[in-house]
Motif scaffolding. Structure first.
Motif, PDB file in Angstrom:
ATOM      1  N   LEU A 133      18.266  48.899  -6.671  1.00  0.00           N
ATOM      2  CA  LEU A 133      18.592  47.817  -7.599  1.00  0.00           C
ATOM      3  C   LEU A 133      19.794  48.188  -8.455  1.00  0.00           C
ATOM      4  O   LEU A 133      20.532  47.318  -8.915  1.00  0.00           O
ATOM      5  CB  LEU A 133      17.395  47.505  -8.499  1.00  0.00           C
ATOM      6  CG  LEU A 133      16.163  46.927  -7.806  1.00  0.00           C
ATOM      7  CD1 LEU A 133      15.010  46.806  -8.806  1.00  0.00           C
ATOM      8  CD2 LEU A 133      16.477  45.572  -7.189  1.00  0.00           C
ATOM      9  N   SER A 134      19.968  49.471  -8.701  1.00  0.00           N
ATOM     10  CA  SER A 134      21.094  50.000  -9.455  1.00  0.00           C
ATOM     11  C   SER A 134      21.223  51.470  -9.078  1.00  0.00           C
ATOM     12  O   SER A 134      20.504  51.963  -8.190  1.00  0.00           O
ATOM     13  CB  SER A 134      20.848  49.856 -10.962  1.00  0.00           C
ATOM     14  OG  SER A 134      19.823  50.739 -11.402  1.00  0.00           O
ATOM     15  N   ALA A 135      22.094  52.187  -9.747  1.00  0.00           N
ATOM     16  CA  ALA A 135      22.288  53.599  -9.440  1.00  0.00           C
ATOM     17  C   ALA A 135      21.062  54.438  -9.750  1.00  0.00           C
ATOM     18  O   ALA A 135      20.893  55.536  -9.206  1.00  0.00           O
ATOM     19  CB  ALA A 135      23.499  54.134 -10.200  1.00  0.00           C
ATOM     20  N   THR A 136      20.164  53.929 -10.618  1.00  0.00           N
ATOM     21  CA  THR A 136      18.981  54.711 -11.007  1.00  0.00           C
ATOM     22  C   THR A 136      17.671  53.962 -10.778  1.00  0.00           C
ATOM     23  O   THR A 136      16.611  54.464 -11.151  1.00  0.00           O
ATOM     24  CB  THR A 136      19.056  55.100 -12.493  1.00  0.00           C
ATOM     25  OG1 THR A 136      19.140  53.907 -13.292  1.00  0.00           O
ATOM     26  CG2 THR A 136      20.272  55.977 -12.761  1.00  0.00           C
ATOM     27  N   GLU A 137      17.712  52.785 -10.155  1.00  0.00           N
ATOM     28  CA  GLU A 137      16.498  51.995  -9.947  1.00  0.00           C
ATOM     29  C   GLU A 137      16.297  51.715  -8.464  1.00  0.00           C
ATOM     30  O   GLU A 137      17.214  51.248  -7.782  1.00  0.00           O
ATOM     31  CB  GLU A 137      16.563  50.674 -10.702  1.00  0.00           C
ATOM     32  CG  GLU A 137      16.580  50.815 -12.208  1.00  0.00           C
ATOM     33  CD  GLU A 137      16.746  49.468 -12.876  1.00  0.00           C
ATOM     34  OE1 GLU A 137      15.866  49.077 -13.669  1.00  0.00           O
ATOM     35  OE2 GLU A 137      17.763  48.802 -12.593  1.00  0.00           O
ATOM     36  N   LEU A 138      15.084  51.987  -7.982  1.00  0.00           N
ATOM     37  CA  LEU A 138      14.734  51.759  -6.590  1.00  0.00           C
ATOM     38  C   LEU A 138      13.650  50.697  -6.503  1.00  0.00           C
ATOM     39  O   LEU A 138      12.668  50.747  -7.253  1.00  0.00           O
ATOM     40  CB  LEU A 138      14.221  53.051  -5.942  1.00  0.00           C
ATOM     41  CG  LEU A 138      15.093  54.296  -6.098  1.00  0.00           C
ATOM     42  CD1 LEU A 138      14.383  55.498  -5.482  1.00  0.00           C
ATOM     43  CD2 LEU A 138      16.458  54.094  -5.472  1.00  0.00           C
ATOM     44  N   LEU A 139      13.811  49.756  -5.588  1.00  0.00           N
ATOM     45  CA  LEU A 139      12.785  48.755  -5.337  1.00  0.00           C
ATOM     46  C   LEU A 139      11.857  49.276  -4.250  1.00  0.00           C
ATOM     47  O   LEU A 139      12.302  49.659  -3.169  1.00  0.00           O
ATOM     48  CB  LEU A 139      13.415  47.432  -4.904  1.00  0.00           C
ATOM     49  CG  LEU A 139      12.453  46.270  -4.659  1.00  0.00           C
ATOM     50  CD1 LEU A 139      11.709  45.900  -5.940  1.00  0.00           C
ATOM     51  CD2 LEU A 139      13.201  45.056  -4.103  1.00  0.00           C
ATOM     52  N   LEU A 140      10.547  49.301  -4.540  1.00  0.00           N
ATOM     53  CA  LEU A 140       9.539  49.825  -3.611  1.00  0.00           C
ATOM     54  C   LEU A 140       8.497  48.762  -3.319  1.00  0.00           C
ATOM     55  O   LEU A 140       8.172  47.943  -4.176  1.00  0.00           O
ATOM     56  CB  LEU A 140       8.836  51.045  -4.212  1.00  0.00           C
ATOM     57  CG  LEU A 140       9.689  52.165  -4.790  1.00  0.00           C
ATOM     58  CD1 LEU A 140       8.789  53.228  -5.428  1.00  0.00           C
ATOM     59  CD2 LEU A 140      10.574  52.791  -3.719  1.00  0.00           C
ATOM     60  N   ALA A 141       7.954  48.800  -2.106  1.00  0.00           N
ATOM     61  CA  ALA A 141       6.769  48.017  -1.770  1.00  0.00           C
ATOM     62  C   ALA A 141       5.574  48.959  -1.816  1.00  0.00           C
ATOM     63  O   ALA A 141       5.641  50.082  -1.299  1.00  0.00           O
ATOM     64  CB  ALA A 141       6.897  47.398  -0.385  1.00  0.00           C
ATOM     65  N   ALA A 142       4.495  48.539  -2.448  1.00  0.00           N
ATOM     66  CA  ALA A 142       3.251  49.310  -2.457  1.00  0.00           C
ATOM     67  C   ALA A 142       2.321  48.677  -1.439  1.00  0.00           C
ATOM     68  O   ALA A 142       2.040  47.475  -1.503  1.00  0.00           O
ATOM     69  CB  ALA A 142       2.622  49.301  -3.845  1.00  0.00           C
ATOM     70  N   GLU A 143       1.837  49.484  -0.478  1.00  0.00           N
ATOM     71  CA  GLU A 143       1.042  48.976   0.633  1.00  0.00           C
ATOM     72  C   GLU A 143      -0.414  49.410   0.502  1.00  0.00           C
ATOM     73  O   GLU A 143      -0.698  50.611   0.377  1.00  0.00           O
ATOM     74  CB  GLU A 143       1.609  49.469   1.957  1.00  0.00           C
ATOM     75  CG  GLU A 143       3.029  49.011   2.224  1.00  0.00           C
ATOM     76  CD  GLU A 143       3.572  49.508   3.550  1.00  0.00           C
ATOM     77  OE1 GLU A 143       4.611  48.985   3.984  1.00  0.00           O
ATOM     78  OE2 GLU A 143       2.953  50.416   4.155  1.00  0.00           O
ATOM     79  N   SER A 144      -1.313  48.453   0.563  1.00  0.00           N
ATOM     80  CA  SER A 144      -2.738  48.760   0.502  1.00  0.00           C
ATOM     81  C   SER A 144      -3.249  49.310   1.821  1.00  0.00           C
ATOM     82  O   SER A 144      -4.248  50.032   1.865  1.00  0.00           O
ATOM     83  CB  SER A 144      -3.521  47.503   0.131  1.00  0.00           C
ATOM     84  OG  SER A 144      -3.309  46.477   1.097  1.00  0.00           O
ATOM     85  N   SER A 145      -2.589  48.979   2.922  1.00  0.00           N
ATOM     86  CA  SER A 145      -2.905  49.486   4.252  1.00  0.00           C
ATOM     87  C   SER A 145      -1.628  49.453   5.065  1.00  0.00           C
ATOM     88  O   SER A 145      -0.569  49.053   4.569  1.00  0.00           O
ATOM     89  CB  SER A 145      -4.013  48.648   4.915  1.00  0.00           C
ATOM     90  OG  SER A 145      -3.611  47.295   5.047  1.00  0.00           O
TER      91      SER A 145
END
Length: 478
Positions: A133-145
């Motif tokens: 998202l920026s130089a210090t921000e990462l977009l993550l998906a959290a997966e339940s399975s």
């Protein structure tokens, strides 16, 4: 140089991943190839889950995939005219390159772009990196399975903490629903979903403010319009291209989808750009050259100057990579700044990452022993990232002593700005003696007797943290 037949096999495997059997576990360092809509089913193998698992050198596994950006260089497309004779350029005179590929560790080349993040959320859900998202921000998906994304989180690499951005719910009454590609816009984040276990031609779209909040369902589509390939978002609309080509639009406020005139045969690259080659769908001609970029906001068409002896040319808004024999060609879209990249020939991603960077597989093979077996440098990186602005090449991924290892890219809809791997993950080869009489034999053959050695390779360790390279943290002039 490597045999071109191997690269052709890689491409074939990538298409074959669509029809692979069901999954047999997760591959934490691998990224998920977007579920192919043609197969319309949930079943996936580790091969498909990783995008493509390529065996190189001493058995190194490299995860391949293509997905968003959010970065790169602007959209300037001016430059000096290319020399039509296309002499073999000396890379030592082009943007600081060297005659032979010099691959230093990414921690030395772009130290500010490298960080470590947890592989799991506090509740145990597994993280899958999407994009920067920026130089210090990462977009993550959290997966339940496995591949079941349930929420979006933002990880701040400076503060070393994560924040929940939004839940990713299923629409009421829809069973077997899975969120798919996520795309980051200036103001919003969008994603689409489908029910890949059944044969329904159906998909829907969701939006949430980039600052976070409650996700809102924008609408749904059926039939050919549901064969979503990539998506984009503006202040008022979600856009998507379909596998057969063509771009559609739906207002974020809701309403019927509309086909955008003049987009026949075009495929979204990264908003607002579309191009005239498909995004790696099954049956795509990988050797075909991209010929243009189309700006969906302005209607501007940018012609791509592709040399006659180059194939597989793929471009972002500014930079292109293609193959000339067993070497890689890099140039601007107008053909200027054209040069060869000796030692970098096996592209892991055809389209530039973050609109700018080339991503290449490195075999690590240094020769053969007396028995003809390949000798592999256990300390060599798994892959290399090339920056055409500076000519610098950085090694990424960790090769374990047994010749294993994996590296992947983020799962965003357009080409990602993230490369990541699990440094503690390793491949272990285990062998045991088995009675060959248990081996099936045809009725005409005598039953086998005795014992034989059966070996298998499994992944062990890891699962605690990822090493992440965020290309948005690489300054365009560094």
């Amino acid at each position: 140089m490597r045999d071109r037949n191997e690269q052709d096999l890689v491409r074939a495997l990538r298409g074959a991943a669509d029809d692979a059997p069901g999954p047999v576990g997760d591959l934490p360092t691998a990224i998920t190839e977007r579920r192919r809509r043609r197969s319309r089913r949930r079943a996936r193998s580790v091969l498909a889950a990783a995008g493509v698992l390529v065996v190189i050198g001493g058995g190194t596994a490299v995860a391949r995939d293509v997905f968003p950006s959010g970065g790169g260089e602007g959209v300037s497309i001016t430059g000096v005219a290319a020399d039509p004779s296309f002499p073999a350029a000396d890379p030592s005179e082009a943007a600081g390159g060297t005659p032979e590929a010099s691959v230093d560790p990414v921690t030395e080349v772009w130290p500010k772009a490298v960080s470590t993040i947890p592989a799991k959320a506090a509740d145990g859900w597994k993280y899958r990196p999407i994009t920067g998202l920026s130089a210090t921000e990462l977009l993550l998906a959290a997966e339940s399975s496995f591949e079941k994304a349930g929420r979006l989180e933002v990880y701040d690499t400076a503060a070393r903490k994560s924040t929940v951005l939004a839940e990713m719910p299923a629409p009421p009454g829809v069973k077997g629903y899975f969120p798919q590609g996520v795309e980051v816009g200036a103001d919003s984040i969008v994603w689409w979903g489908e029910t890949p276990n059944n044969r329904d031609e159906w998909a829907d779209f969701w939006v949430v403010p980039r600052s976070g909040g409650t996700a809102r369902r924008v609408g749904e589509v059926t039939g050919a319009q549901s064969h979503v390939e990539r998506i984009g978002v503006t202040a008022d609309s979600v856009f998507w291209s379909v596998r057969a080509g063509g771009v559609y639009r739906m207002p974020l406020a809701g309403g019927p989808p509309a086909y955008i005139d003049g987009t026949d045969g075009l495929h979204l690259l990264s908003w607002p750009w579309a191009f005239d080659v498909a995004n790696g769908r099954e049956g795509e001609d990988w050797d075909r050259n991209q010929t243009k970029l189309f700006n969906l906001e302005t209607g501007q068409t940018v012609a791509v100057n592709a040399p006659d002896d180059v194939r597989g040319l793929r471009c972002g808004p500014v930079w292109c990579f293609g193959a000339r024999g067993d070497e890689t060609v890099v140039q601007r879209t107008d053909g200027s700044d054209r040069r060869l990249l000796p030692g970098l020939s096996d592209r892991m991603e055809y389209t530039p990452l973050a609109g700018r960077f080339g991503f290449f597989n490195l075999s690590g093979v240094t020769g053969r022993d007396a028995a003809g077996e390949e000798i592999e440098d256990a300390h060599a990186p798994l892959a290399a990232v090339y920056d055409p602005v500076t000519g610098r090449t950085a090694g990424v991924g960790k090769r374990d002593p047994a010749g294993g290892g994996g590296v992947g890219t983020g799962t965003s809809s357009s080409p990602s700005s993230i490369i990541y791997w699990d440094e503690d993950r390793r491949q272990v080869r285990e062998c045991k003696m088995e009675d060959v009489s248990s081996t099936p034999a045809s009725p005409e053959d005598a039953a086998p007797t005795g014992k034989t050695e059966v070996c298998s390779t499994t992944e062990k360790g890891g699962g605690k943290e990822f090493t992440v390279v965020n290309l948005l943290a690489v300054p365009p002039t560094e």
